[in-house]
Scaffold this active site. Sequence first.
Site, PDB file in Angstrom:
ATOM      1  N   GLU A  54      24.410  24.692 -14.017  1.00  0.00           N
ATOM      2  CA  GLU A  54      24.706  24.224 -13.711  1.00  0.00           C
ATOM      3  C   GLU A  54      26.823  24.316 -13.910  1.00  0.00           C
ATOM      4  O   GLU A  54      27.700  23.265 -14.109  1.00  0.00           O
ATOM      5  CB  GLU A  54      24.624  22.909 -13.379  1.00  0.00           C
ATOM      6  CG  GLU A  54      22.990  22.898 -12.442  1.00  0.00           C
ATOM      7  CD  GLU A  54      22.213  20.733 -13.080  1.00  0.00           C
ATOM      8  OE1 GLU A  54      22.169  20.901 -12.005  1.00  0.00           O
ATOM      9  OE2 GLU A  54      22.883  20.721 -13.854  1.00  0.00           O
TER      10      GLU A  54
HETATM   11  C1  TNX Z   1      19.443  19.713 -13.123  1.00  0.00           C
HETATM   12  S1  TNX Z   1      17.302  21.532 -14.445  1.00  0.00           S
HETATM   13  C2  TNX Z   1      20.082  19.726 -14.448  1.00  0.00           C
HETATM   14  C3  TNX Z   1      19.785  18.194 -15.350  1.00  0.00           C
HETATM   15  C4  TNX Z   1      19.620  16.776 -14.270  1.00  0.00           C
HETATM   16  C5  TNX Z   1      18.554  17.039 -13.918  1.00  0.00           C
HETATM   17  C6  TNX Z   1      18.267  15.831 -13.130  1.00  0.00           C
HETATM   18  C7  TNX Z   1      18.926  21.721 -14.929  1.00  0.00           C
HETATM   19  C8  TNX Z   1      18.621  22.833 -15.765  1.00  0.00           C
HETATM   20  N1  TNX Z   1      20.069  20.494 -14.750  1.00  0.00           N
HETATM   21  O1  TNX Z   1      21.499  18.660 -16.417  1.00  0.00           O
HETATM   22  O2  TNX Z   1      19.438  16.669 -16.034  1.00  0.00           O
HETATM   23  O3  TNX Z   1      18.586  17.936 -12.938  1.00  0.00           O
HETATM   24  O4  TNX Z   1      16.604  16.504 -12.888  1.00  0.00           O
END
Ligand code: TNX
Length: 481
Positions: A293
Amino acid sequence: MNPSLIPAPHTLVVHDGAFELTPRTAVHAPECHATGFLTALLRRATGYALPAASEGALRLSLDGPEELGREGYRLDVDTEGVRLRAHTEEGLFRGVQTLRQLLPARIESPRPCPGPWPIPCVSITDAPRFRWRGVMLDVARHFFDVEAVKRFIDRAVPYKFNILHLHLTDDQGWRLRIESHPRLTEHGATSQVGEGPGGHFTQADFAEIVAYAAARHMTVVPEIDLPGHTQAAMASYPHLAPDGADTGLYRGMKVGFSQLAVHKSTTYDFLDAVFAEVAPLAPGPYLHLGGDEAHQTSAEDYAAFMTRTIPLAAGRGKTVVAWQEAAAVPGLPEGTHLQYWRPAREPVAPALADAASRGLPLIMSPADHAYLDMKYDDSTPLGLTWAGTLGVRQSYDWDPEALVPGARVVGIEAPLWTETLTTPDDLDHMLYPRLPGLAEVAWSPAARDWASYLPRLRAHTLRWDAAGITSYHRSPELRED
Ligand code: TNX
């Protein structure tokens, strides 16, 4: 009736009769974690002395055939005694977890209980389907202290998990003391989601967790999430931010808004200094660099950042693990583990499919099967729903090798993100009753089914009760129909 073993072993034959533990039962076993663990567990719940004696009816030995592999074991119980064999101490330890589940549920009690203590006669040969059987705890969104992490480990051990991934840093907090950069925790650990005080591990705390995990044959995989999810680091050292400005601590639940200064060489000096301390603290082979992300970083900058950062981790002797976004980085070193986290119902990201076709190992954590922070259903008070709701059956009914055809799947991991979770009981509520099913996905042969699993899962509620796990979700599946 067949014993309720989770995860189901590779082969199980049940014979008539049982061996009974008595106050006179003695143990003959090599000195190792498996033996120490077993005798402590049995003594605690039975109150028996279980002295060591070469004629002991409870026998553990390391003379199992090499074909059992690193974690396999053979367990034979007849009316005269118990014989557990493996080729490694790790194999003995996994076998001890099976033996534990052959005993009555009250074996989980923290206090002595009345007998009898029958162990049904069985012949079991077992070894895992996957070598990576992980659980992940996010200690960044909310901090969980050493006691809480040990309790989390205790939850995973009976189900034969062997990896503890700790998500140590995020926008809301930096949770591991780094001596060369004390403000990361002096300042960057004082926030969390919401109003609370945050918190962090000293290096001694972290070493205590690593040792506790190691004694249970679990490897700690520390994650330093980069180049996004880094607000706490930048608030502690503003020179790490692209514009060098102090953007302050963050207490919300948004993702994807922060990024390190990927063009400054001082950023890489910082990372090298961090890895220099983290690498020896977590002596396992892996270092997780996050990589998820990073929405503020262009694809080009992201690739350049990862290309520069991965060798810093490798230079500390580590194999890099990263979330699936890192698949887009050209020239990833062989052996780099990519962690699949997007929902299985979405098409596979082309870059990930491509990396898989080049043979890079995959860890499967599809959010719509493996994310323990998803609500069970709309009435679940805790958790998130961005990947949908995740009922008990959906967390069990999937095949990690069916998602990316031809991929080298090394295992699965069940992440527990903690934006909405604040107490150890909250963690238990999200873990149970889904965690055992994910353990079976990771360990048991691919030919398994819900109909055979469900009665075993129901039987395990008695074990949770005996262990004092009170906050598990009373999901409709657990009720007899
Ligand atoms: C996605 S999964 C994220 C996290 C959040 C999560 C909540 C991932 C690699 N990144 O930053 O905590 O969703 O479900």
